[in-house]
Design an enzyme around this catalytic site. Sequence first.
Site: not given
Ligand code: ADP
Ligand code: ADP
Length: 234
Positions: A47-49, A42-45, A171
């Site tokens: 909700g994958k992470t 899915g695109p950035s944002g 990724e």
């Molecule tokens: P993806 O991994 O698909 O790029 P994320 O799960 O990182 O998506 O983010 C989904 C949405 O949640 C984005 O709009 C992002 O800005 C928001 N978001 C991610 N982490 C946080 C956070 N810690 N606090 C507030 N908003 C967040």
């Molecule tokens: P980036 O902008 O490089 O994607 P992130 O904020 O996603 O930075 O991640 C910062 C650090 O936290 C990285 O070292 C990453 O591997 C770690 N990290 C990100 N997401 C997770 C997760 N879900 N569980 C454990 N570590 C994470």
Amino acid sequence: APAVEFRDVRFAYRGRGRAEAERVLDGVSFSVPARGLTAVVGPSGAGKTTLFQLVERFYPADAGRVLLGGRDIEALPLDTVRGLVGYVQQDSAALRGTIRENLTYARPDAGDDAVREAVEMAGLTSVIARLPHGLDTELGDQGIGLSGGQRQRLCIARTLLQRPAVMLLDEATAHLDSDAERDVREVLRRVSRRCAVVAVAHRISTVVDADRIVVLDGGRVRATGTHHELMERD
Ligand code: ADP
Ligand code: ADP
């Protein structure tokens, strides 16, 4: 039971001065089989992470349920969750110490056989054999010859030593050239016969060999299927 199951999961980040937080996950349902490679695209944002972080129990879902091995994640002790879920660190520049130390950092009790097996699965046996001190070669800022792809596979081997039920990668191949990407994919195919592998990616083209692709957008599952099935639908 599936390794992971999302049942109508809803989630919004609260606080940070926002009265009405936007819903990041808006009724997500899908399951991850105990074996095989599942890709979430899915695109950035999208909700994958955030999905990963719910599986790691960083936060509770606002509604719906997340199940690990058929059990509600909220009912599991945190240590159990940490044992079941292996997140592959991808900031490989952060590796310090010897290769062996890196591999066993989270599992200092891992025996030589387990280390050898993880290294073999990651396709690093001959790479490490060629290094001056084998497993006891120092990584880090000495410029010891591990490529980006080899470092990524080292991170996978490290997570394998945890013996997780599900391995999460965010990724995993984004910064690799095509040869290194192919090697990582091959390793993930092998690992996915051992545990569930969930790989997150921006682009569908990097996960063509996944057993199942889940397309996430705007906090919802838009489609699921193999690469072939998804391409036919469009
Ligand atoms: P993806 O991994 O698909 O790029 P994320 O799960 O990182 O998506 O983010 C989904 C949405 O949640 C984005 O709009 C992002 O800005 C928001 N978001 C991610 N982490 C946080 C956070 N810690 N606090 C507030 N908003 C967040
Ligand atoms: P980036 O902008 O490089 O994607 P992130 O904020 O996603 O930075 O991640 C910062 C650090 O936290 C990285 O070292 C990453 O591997 C770690 N990290 C990100 N997401 C997770 C997760 N879900 N569980 C454990 N570590 C994470």
